[in-house]
Write a protein that holds these residues in place. Structure first.
Motif, PDB file in Angstrom:
ATOM      1  N   GLU A 270       0.859  -1.288   0.348  1.00 32.53           N
ATOM      2  CA  GLU A 270      -0.052   0.136  -0.042  1.00 32.53           C
ATOM      3  C   GLU A 270       1.102   1.121   0.070  1.00 32.53           C
ATOM      4  N   VAL A 271       0.273   2.301  -0.565  1.00 31.46           N
ATOM      5  CA  VAL A 271       1.415   3.184  -1.283  1.00 31.46           C
ATOM      6  C   VAL A 271       0.535   4.696  -0.948  1.00 31.46           C
ATOM      7  N   TRP A 272       0.881   5.366   0.001  1.00 35.35           N
ATOM      8  CA  TRP A 272      -0.130   7.006   0.369  1.00 35.35           C
ATOM      9  C   TRP A 272       0.777   7.682  -0.337  1.00 35.35           C
ATOM     10  N   HIS A 273      -0.064   8.717  -1.587  1.00 38.14           N
ATOM     11  CA  HIS A 273       1.203   9.519  -2.003  1.00 38.14           C
ATOM     12  C   HIS A 273       0.705  10.938  -1.671  1.00 38.14           C
ATOM     13  N   LEU A 274       1.293  11.599  -0.715  1.00 38.69           N
ATOM     14  CA  LEU A 274       0.845  13.081  -0.238  1.00 38.69           C
ATOM     15  C   LEU A 274       0.985  14.279  -1.549  1.00 38.69           C
ATOM     16  N   GLY A 275       0.352  13.828  -2.429  1.00 40.12           N
ATOM     17  CA  GLY A 275       0.425  14.970  -3.127  1.00 40.12           C
ATOM     18  C   GLY A 275       1.361  15.907  -3.813  1.00 40.12           C
ATOM     19  N   ASP A 276       1.524  16.461  -5.195  1.00 36.43           N
ATOM     20  CA  ASP A 276       2.285  17.096  -5.958  1.00 36.43           C
ATOM     21  C   ASP A 276       2.424  15.890  -6.957  1.00 36.43           C
ATOM     22  N   VAL A 277       2.076  15.019  -7.914  1.00 33.69           N
ATOM     23  CA  VAL A 277       1.956  13.370  -8.638  1.00 33.69           C
ATOM     24  C   VAL A 277       3.313  14.078  -9.404  1.00 33.69           C
ATOM     25  N   ALA A 278       1.870  14.736 -10.661  1.00 29.58           N
ATOM     26  CA  ALA A 278       2.866  14.607 -11.882  1.00 29.58           C
ATOM     27  C   ALA A 278       2.773  16.316 -12.695  1.00 29.58           C
ATOM     28  N   ARG A 279       3.355  16.767 -13.552  1.00 24.09           N
ATOM     29  CA  ARG A 279       3.199  18.182 -14.159  1.00 24.09           C
ATOM     30  C   ARG A 279       1.732  17.829 -15.398  1.00 24.09           C
ATOM     31  N   ARG A 280       1.654  16.611 -15.579  1.00 24.03           N
ATOM     32  CA  ARG A 280       0.450  16.699 -16.469  1.00 24.03           C
ATOM     33  C   ARG A 280      -0.288  16.015 -16.006  1.00 24.03           C
ATOM     34  N   PRO A 281      -1.947  15.663 -16.155  1.00 27.35           N
ATOM     35  CA  PRO A 281      -2.934  14.998 -14.964  1.00 27.35           C
ATOM     36  C   PRO A 281      -3.141  14.275 -16.439  1.00 27.35           C
ATOM     37  N   GLN A 282      -2.573  14.488 -17.057  1.00 25.51           N
ATOM     38  CA  GLN A 282      -2.370  13.334 -19.055  1.00 25.51           C
ATOM     39  C   GLN A 282      -1.944  12.335 -18.822  1.00 25.51           C
ATOM     40  N   ASP A 283      -1.050  12.329 -17.820  1.00 23.04           N
ATOM     41  CA  ASP A 283      -0.117  11.849 -18.168  1.00 23.04           C
ATOM     42  C   ASP A 283      -0.427  10.615 -16.561  1.00 23.04           C
ATOM     43  N   VAL A 284      -0.899  11.429 -16.045  1.00 25.06           N
ATOM     44  CA  VAL A 284      -1.136  10.147 -14.537  1.00 25.06           C
ATOM     45  C   VAL A 284      -1.601   8.564 -14.561  1.00 25.06           C
ATOM     46  N   PRO A 285      -2.213   8.405 -15.482  1.00 25.88           N
ATOM     47  CA  PRO A 285      -2.914   6.764 -15.584  1.00 25.88           C
ATOM     48  C   PRO A 285      -1.756   5.807 -16.259  1.00 25.88           C
ATOM     49  N   GLY A 286      -0.979   6.264 -17.166  1.00 21.06           N
ATOM     50  CA  GLY A 286       0.140   5.781 -17.186  1.00 21.06           C
ATOM     51  C   GLY A 286       1.268   5.581 -16.197  1.00 21.06           C
ATOM     52  N   ILE A 287       1.195   6.557 -15.129  1.00 19.32           N
ATOM     53  CA  ILE A 287       2.719   6.247 -14.426  1.00 19.32           C
ATOM     54  C   ILE A 287       2.105   5.545 -13.600  1.00 19.32           C
ATOM     55  N   LEU A 288       0.235   5.649 -12.713  1.00 21.92           N
ATOM     56  CA  LEU A 288       0.197   4.362 -12.319  1.00 21.92           C
ATOM     57  C   LEU A 288       0.122   3.327 -12.774  1.00 21.92           C
ATOM     58  N   SER A 289      -0.401   2.897 -14.008  1.00 19.49           N
ATOM     59  CA  SER A 289       0.537   1.999 -13.596  1.00 19.49           C
ATOM     60  C   SER A 289       1.490   0.715 -14.187  1.00 19.49           C
ATOM     61  N   ALA A 290       1.781   1.838 -14.519  1.00 19.67           N
ATOM     62  CA  ALA A 290       3.754   1.389 -14.173  1.00 19.67           C
ATOM     63  C   ALA A 290       3.877   0.927 -12.740  1.00 19.67           C
ATOM     64  N   LEU A 291       4.134   1.807 -12.071  1.00 23.30           N
ATOM     65  CA  LEU A 291       4.260   1.375 -10.844  1.00 23.30           C
ATOM     66  C   LEU A 291       3.078   0.592  -9.709  1.00 23.30           C
ATOM     67  N   HIS A 292       4.102  -0.156  -8.445  1.00 25.43           N
ATOM     68  CA  HIS A 292       3.831  -1.309  -7.804  1.00 25.43           C
ATOM     69  C   HIS A 292       2.617  -0.577  -6.983  1.00 25.43           C
ATOM     70  N   GLY A 293       1.706  -1.526  -6.118  1.00 22.69           N
ATOM     71  CA  GLY A 293       1.332  -1.152  -5.041  1.00 22.69           C
ATOM     72  C   GLY A 293      -0.663  -0.796  -5.353  1.00 22.69           C
ATOM     73  N   LYS A 294      -0.636  -0.818  -4.266  1.00 23.67           N
ATOM     74  CA  LYS A 294      -2.669   0.075  -4.114  1.00 23.67           C
ATOM     75  C   LYS A 294      -1.885   1.415  -3.661  1.00 23.67           C
ATOM     76  N   LYS A 295      -2.445   2.330  -4.668  1.00 22.36           N
ATOM     77  CA  LYS A 295      -1.658   3.331  -4.911  1.00 22.36           C
ATOM     78  C   LYS A 295      -2.826   4.749  -4.062  1.00 22.36           C
ATOM     79  N   HIS A 296      -2.849   5.328  -2.733  1.00 24.24           N
ATOM     80  CA  HIS A 296      -3.758   6.507  -2.301  1.00 24.24           C
ATOM     81  C   HIS A 296      -3.352   7.708  -2.435  1.00 24.24           C
ATOM     82  N   LEU A 297      -3.880   8.610  -3.121  1.00 19.12           N
ATOM     83  CA  LEU A 297      -3.613  10.111  -3.164  1.00 19.12           C
ATOM     84  C   LEU A 297      -4.379  10.712  -1.910  1.00 19.12           C
ATOM     85  N   ILE A 298      -2.884  11.637  -1.338  1.00 17.39           N
ATOM     86  CA  ILE A 298      -4.128  13.034  -1.324  1.00 17.39           C
ATOM     87  C   ILE A 298      -3.937  14.201  -1.552  1.00 17.39           C
ATOM     88  N   ARG A 299      -4.390  14.326  -1.781  1.00 18.57           N
ATOM     89  CA  ARG A 299      -4.440  15.682  -2.853  1.00 18.57           C
ATOM     90  C   ARG A 299      -2.952  16.380  -2.618  1.00 18.57           C
TER      91      ARG A 299
END
Length: 124
Positions: free
Chosen positions: A49-78
């Motif tokens: 389990e990974v809690w990402h405490l914000g500021d993920v990526a420059r471009r939101p359209q890149d986020v789905p591809g990034i998330l699919s490349a990363l292991h774990g069950k990911k949670h976002l705290i904006r």
């Protein structure tokens, strides 16, 4: 094997500004992104389990591809650099501005922003 819980923030995938502002040691943004993914996946297992405490990526359209490349069950705290589309991207297990967890009896308060006080701070 037990599921591990990880916390991270401010990955700023795809953001050229972080190379200068934060003095990240990469020649290009692509190099930075590859290394971030490589180190994440070397540490985080698919069921962790990974809690990402914000500021993920420059471009939101890149986020789905990034998330699919990363292991774990990911949670976002904006964070302040996470537009609505970042939270709406496929791949998050949950999205919130704030969360409270209990890990092995320890209360953990999660937010992108610093606190001077928090829930339960005077109760050990």
């Amino acid at each position: 094997m037990a599921v591990a819980v990880f916390f991270t923030s401010d990955t700023h995938f795809g953001d050229h500004r972080t190379l200068n502002i934060h003095k990240r040691p990469f020649a290009t943004v692509a190099d930075m992104d590859r290394e971030l993914v490589s180190r994440w996946n070397a540490t985080v297992m698919p069921d962790d389990e990974v809690w990402h405490l914000g500021d993920v990526a420059r471009r939101p359209q890149d986020v789905p591809g990034i998330l699919s490349a990363l292991h774990g069950k990911k949670h976002l705290i904006r964070g302040n650099n996470d537009p609505v589309a970042t939270g709406e991207a496929a791949g998050w297990s949950s999205v919130a501005d704030y969360a409270e967890l209990s890990l092995d009896g320890t209360a953990v308060v999660l937010c992108h922003y610093p606190f001077r006080s928090w829930n339960g701070q005077h109760r050990r």
